[in-house]
Design an enzyme around this catalytic site. Sequence first.
Site, mmCIF file in Angstrom:
data_model
loop_
_atom_site.group_PDB
_atom_site.id
_atom_site.type_symbol
_atom_site.label_atom_id
_atom_site.label_comp_id
_atom_site.label_asym_id
_atom_site.label_seq_id
_atom_site.Cartn_x
_atom_site.Cartn_y
_atom_site.Cartn_z
ATOM 1 N N CYS A 61 0.829 -1.207 0.000
ATOM 2 C CA CYS A 61 0.000 0.000 0.000
ATOM 3 C C CYS A 61 0.865 1.259 0.000
ATOM 4 C CB CYS A 61 -0.924 -0.011 1.207
ATOM 5 S SG CYS A 61 -1.872 1.504 1.359
ATOM 6 N N CYS B 203 -0.473 4.109 2.207
ATOM 7 C CA CYS B 203 -0.274 3.942 3.650
ATOM 8 C C CYS B 203 1.186 4.190 4.023
ATOM 9 C CB CYS B 203 -0.610 2.528 4.100
ATOM 10 S SG CYS B 203 -2.073 1.834 3.376
ATOM 11 N N ASP B 204 2.103 3.610 3.246
ATOM 12 C CA ASP B 204 3.504 3.554 3.678
ATOM 13 C C ASP B 204 4.456 4.449 2.891
ATOM 14 O OD1 ASP B 204 2.743 1.662 5.578
ATOM 15 O OD2 ASP B 204 2.873 0.047 4.122
#
Length: 309
Positions: free
Chosen positions: A134, A137-138
């Site tokens: 992701c 997200c990261d």
Amino acid sequence: MEKTRCLIIGSGPAGYTAGIYTGRADLKPILYEGEQPGGQLTITTEIENFPGYPEGVAGTAMMDDLRRQAQRFGCDVRTGYIVEARLDSRPFHLKDDHGVEIEADTVVIATGASAKWIGIDSEREFYGSGVSACATCDGPFYKNQVVAVVGGGDTACEEANYLSTLCSKVYLVHRRDELRASKAMQHRVLNNPKIEMLWNSRISRILGTTLDGVTGIELEDTKTGAHSEREVTGVFVAIGHKPNTDFLAGQVELDEQGYIKIHHPSTATNIPGVFAAGDVCDPNYRQAIVAAGRGCIAAMDVERFLQEN
Ligand code: NAP
């Protein structure tokens, strides 16, 4: 034992739309959000192609809106997930992860799909500390660093483009010499000076130590078998998804890829009273707007089923 006329499993656009429609039909639905509340749209960047948002909308904002809209019509949205489903007789018996048991006259399965992994040992070793599925997200953890994205579809291209806004360089590792992504997405990637294509390549090993995290990737040329290395600190895997059907333990009929089989154009599964909508039964279109439409159809199928039975 709790009772409900309609239990919805999953909180992506399909689940919430089913919640809105069954809520408005006064069925007082219960909806379980699942392991990833809001579904896949909460881990994407801007959504530009959902009708009604001319300036685009963040996935998390759209899912918040959908949840509140479902709640407004009496949908009981619950944190948690269904661990057990007994669908062999009606009413159906389901159990959540807190041990709560529910008897449901109808069930809508809208559990979506999860990211697939390459399947090499080092990928598992560095998951969460250098390996991710992701970018949204990261990605921010890799500002001004060099990263690799694996895949050749729209997701991989979208992630590579997004990461290029944060990182100093992005390698896009693809096993063939041609991208599967849409032409528009290909154009963006191939004209992005921060993205370098590594064609005919697969990652054979992710290099690094538990102490230092990921330091590089070992690549294998899929045509010649030759090996090479690149220095990266992050690897983003974007090679597709697997439908989330494990909890059904073989009770609902699936196709050969594991997607729930439905009786088109309805959302009916092989079990009367159990319906499915969204990516869990759609290997082809997998778009938020399609999932929302199918969630609406599932709710109408539920209403019709309850009237007839
Ligand atoms: P996808 O289209 O199935 O593409 C998966 C990619 O990963 C392919 O390029 C495939 O290679 C590669 N791959 C699969 N298994 C692999 C493995 N074990 N090792 C290395 N590479 C592997 O999946 P997706 O990109 O997630 O897209 C899914 C659907 O969502 C598509 O219909 C897509 O159009 C849609 N989508 C749309 C948008 C948008 O419109 N904004 C954004 C994201 C996704 P091969 O090409 O060689 O098979």
